[in-house]
Enzyme design. Structure first.
Site, PDB file in Angstrom:
ATOM      1  N   ASP A   1     -35.149  13.800   3.781  1.00 42.11           N
ATOM      2  CA  ASP A   1     -36.240  14.193   2.780  1.00 42.11           C
ATOM      3  C   ASP A   1     -35.596  15.875   2.466  1.00 42.11           C
ATOM      4  O   ASP A   1     -34.718  16.188   3.230  1.00 42.11           O
ATOM      5  CB  ASP A   1     -37.500  14.362   3.417  1.00 42.11           C
TER       6      ASP A   1
ATOM      7  N   ASP B   1     -37.851  19.025   0.933  1.00 38.92           N
ATOM      8  CA  ASP B   1     -38.666  20.072   1.207  1.00 38.92           C
ATOM      9  C   ASP B   1     -39.708  19.880   2.639  1.00 38.92           C
ATOM     10  O   ASP B   1     -40.095  18.840   2.717  1.00 38.92           O
ATOM     11  CB  ASP B   1     -39.885  20.319   0.341  1.00 38.92           C
TER      12      ASP B   1
HETATM   13 MG   LIG Z   1     -41.163  16.927   3.121  1.00 43.32          MG
END
Ligand SMILES: [Mg+2]
Length: 181
Positions: free
Chosen positions: A17, A19
């Site tokens: 992932d 952020d």
């Molecule tokens: Mg995230």
């Protein structure tokens, strides 16, 4: 010889992932200056990029919302790629879902569309691969795809994942450890 050539490109992948996992969470951030990469990312990923494809899968509905453009996103992602390369690591690919929640697309996590695209584009040994993320959607996507998961930095939420790590040094220990085999 041919067999060797084929198998030599087969590797497991780390599906990351963006952020809250690689960089500090920055809701709808739109410039490279707003991307702040966690320091603990570099060394472990440098080591792991020698054995794994390093592939980022990220929901960026800010594009559909008109908050930033694909060009803005490309600049942010160039910063991440360059920062990683400067420290001896590598990002092999970044797959983005630009759509709104509820749009019915097949790519917004926890849907598996981004992951499926990566599995199509690279020769990936999915049995030794991991999804690494800080939120429920990442863990849910991993579960749907039948790929092992490591939740990072954020223990709250409903989807716990198969493992938990405080940072990427923890990820390195899990990936290298007997529990992951
Ligand atoms: Mg995230």
């Amino acid at each position: 010889m041919l067999i060797w050539a084929i198998t030599s490109t087969m590797r497991p992948a780390l599906f990351l992932d963006r952020d809250g996992t690689i960089n500090r969470d920055c809701p709808y951030c739109k410039s490279p200056e707003e991307i702040s990469i966690y320091e603990d990312v570099y060394e472990p990923l440098r080591e792991l990029s020698q054995r794994y494809y390093i592939i980022i899968l990220t929901n960026q509905s800010g594009i559909a919302r008109g908050y930033f453009s694909e060009r803005d996103l490309e600049k942010m992602h160039n910063k991440i790629r360059e920062a990683m390369a400067e420290r001896g690591g590598r990002i092999d690919a970044i797959y983005v879902c630009p759509h709104m929640p509820g749009s019915g697309c097949q790519c917004r996590k926890p849907a598996t569309g981004l992951l499926d695209k990566a599995l199509h584009d690279f020769e990936i040994d999915r049995t030794q691969s991991f999804v690494i993320g800080d939120s429920d959607v990442d863990m849910e996507m991993a579960k749907r795809a039948g790929i092992k998961s490591i939740r990072i930095r954020n223990e709250s939420g409903n989807e716990r994942g198969d493992f938990y790590a405080d940072d990427f040094y923890g990820v390195l220990r899990i990936v290298n450890g007997p529990a992951s085999k």
